[in-house]
Design a protein around this motif. Structure first.
Motif, mmCIF file in Angstrom:
data_model
loop_
_atom_site.group_PDB
_atom_site.id
_atom_site.type_symbol
_atom_site.label_atom_id
_atom_site.label_comp_id
_atom_site.label_asym_id
_atom_site.label_seq_id
_atom_site.Cartn_x
_atom_site.Cartn_y
_atom_site.Cartn_z
ATOM 1 N N UNK A 27 0.820 -1.212 0.000
ATOM 2 C CA UNK A 27 0.000 0.000 0.000
ATOM 3 C C UNK A 27 0.855 1.264 0.000
ATOM 4 N N UNK A 28 2.092 1.152 0.392
ATOM 5 C CA UNK A 28 2.976 2.311 0.429
ATOM 6 C C UNK A 28 3.615 2.514 -0.934
ATOM 7 N N UNK A 29 3.341 3.644 -1.532
ATOM 8 C CA UNK A 29 3.929 3.956 -2.832
ATOM 9 C C UNK A 29 5.322 4.538 -2.610
ATOM 10 N N UNK A 30 6.274 4.027 -3.371
ATOM 11 C CA UNK A 30 7.642 4.510 -3.245
ATOM 12 C C UNK A 30 8.175 4.872 -4.615
ATOM 13 N N UNK A 31 9.231 5.638 -4.637
ATOM 14 C CA UNK A 31 9.919 5.959 -5.880
ATOM 15 C C UNK A 31 9.070 6.761 -6.841
ATOM 16 N N UNK A 32 9.050 6.324 -8.096
ATOM 17 C CA UNK A 32 8.327 7.054 -9.130
ATOM 18 C C UNK A 32 6.817 7.023 -8.912
ATOM 19 N N UNK A 33 6.329 5.953 -8.312
ATOM 20 C CA UNK A 33 4.890 5.855 -8.076
ATOM 21 C C UNK A 33 4.415 6.886 -7.064
ATOM 22 N N UNK A 34 5.229 7.164 -6.074
ATOM 23 C CA UNK A 34 4.845 8.123 -5.041
ATOM 24 C C UNK A 34 4.728 9.526 -5.619
ATOM 25 N N UNK A 35 5.584 9.865 -6.551
ATOM 26 C CA UNK A 35 5.568 11.194 -7.136
ATOM 27 C C UNK A 35 4.593 11.318 -8.301
ATOM 28 N N UNK A 36 4.043 10.208 -8.760
ATOM 29 C CA UNK A 36 3.149 10.224 -9.897
ATOM 30 C C UNK A 36 3.883 10.278 -11.224
ATOM 31 N N UNK A 37 5.204 10.133 -11.187
ATOM 32 C CA UNK A 37 6.004 10.203 -12.416
ATOM 33 C C UNK A 37 5.984 8.896 -13.194
ATOM 34 N N UNK A 38 5.497 7.826 -12.584
ATOM 35 C CA UNK A 38 5.460 6.545 -13.279
ATOM 36 C C UNK A 38 4.564 6.628 -14.498
ATOM 37 N N UNK A 39 3.545 7.475 -14.438
ATOM 38 C CA UNK A 39 2.642 7.624 -15.574
ATOM 39 C C UNK A 39 3.342 8.316 -16.743
ATOM 40 N N UNK A 40 4.252 9.208 -16.438
ATOM 41 C CA UNK A 40 5.032 9.864 -17.489
ATOM 42 C C UNK A 40 5.949 8.847 -18.148
ATOM 43 N N UNK A 41 6.599 8.034 -17.344
ATOM 44 C CA UNK A 41 7.488 6.993 -17.873
ATOM 45 C C UNK A 41 6.691 6.018 -18.728
ATOM 46 N N UNK A 42 5.527 5.624 -18.248
ATOM 47 C CA UNK A 42 4.674 4.706 -18.992
ATOM 48 C C UNK A 42 4.214 5.317 -20.311
ATOM 49 N N UNK A 43 3.834 6.574 -20.294
ATOM 50 C CA UNK A 43 3.396 7.244 -21.524
ATOM 51 C C UNK A 43 4.527 7.331 -22.547
ATOM 52 N N UNK A 44 5.730 7.640 -22.092
ATOM 53 C CA UNK A 44 6.868 7.728 -23.004
ATOM 54 C C UNK A 44 7.183 6.347 -23.591
#
Length: 70
Positions: A27-44
């Motif tokens: 349940x604890x988001x860490x790294x890119x997931x915590x900042x919401x940047x994982x969606x940017x990485x996924x989109x790229x």
């Protein structure tokens, strides 16, 4: 027999990697997931993959057209 060995050689590292436990609370988001940047990485990544797929399809059509012309 050779195909079986190749398949095992390819699949065993995947099994070893999935067998490792992270040990943290999921349940604890860490790294890119915590900042919401994982969606940017996924989109790229999706954009790059789609671009490559479209490029290969267009290239295949051009090659087929050239082959039919000769």
């Amino acid at each position: 027999m050779k195909k079986l060995l190749i398949t095992l050689f390819i699949l065993l590292p995947a099994l070893w990697a999935s067998a490792q436990e992270n040990g943290t609370n999921p349940d604890q988001a860490t790294g890119l997931r915590a900042d919401g940047k994982i969606y940017v990485v996924l989109a790229v990544a999706i954009t790059i993959l789609l671009g490559l797929i479209i490029y290969v399809i267009r290239l295949d059509r051009k090659i087929s057209k050239l082959e039919k012309g000769q």
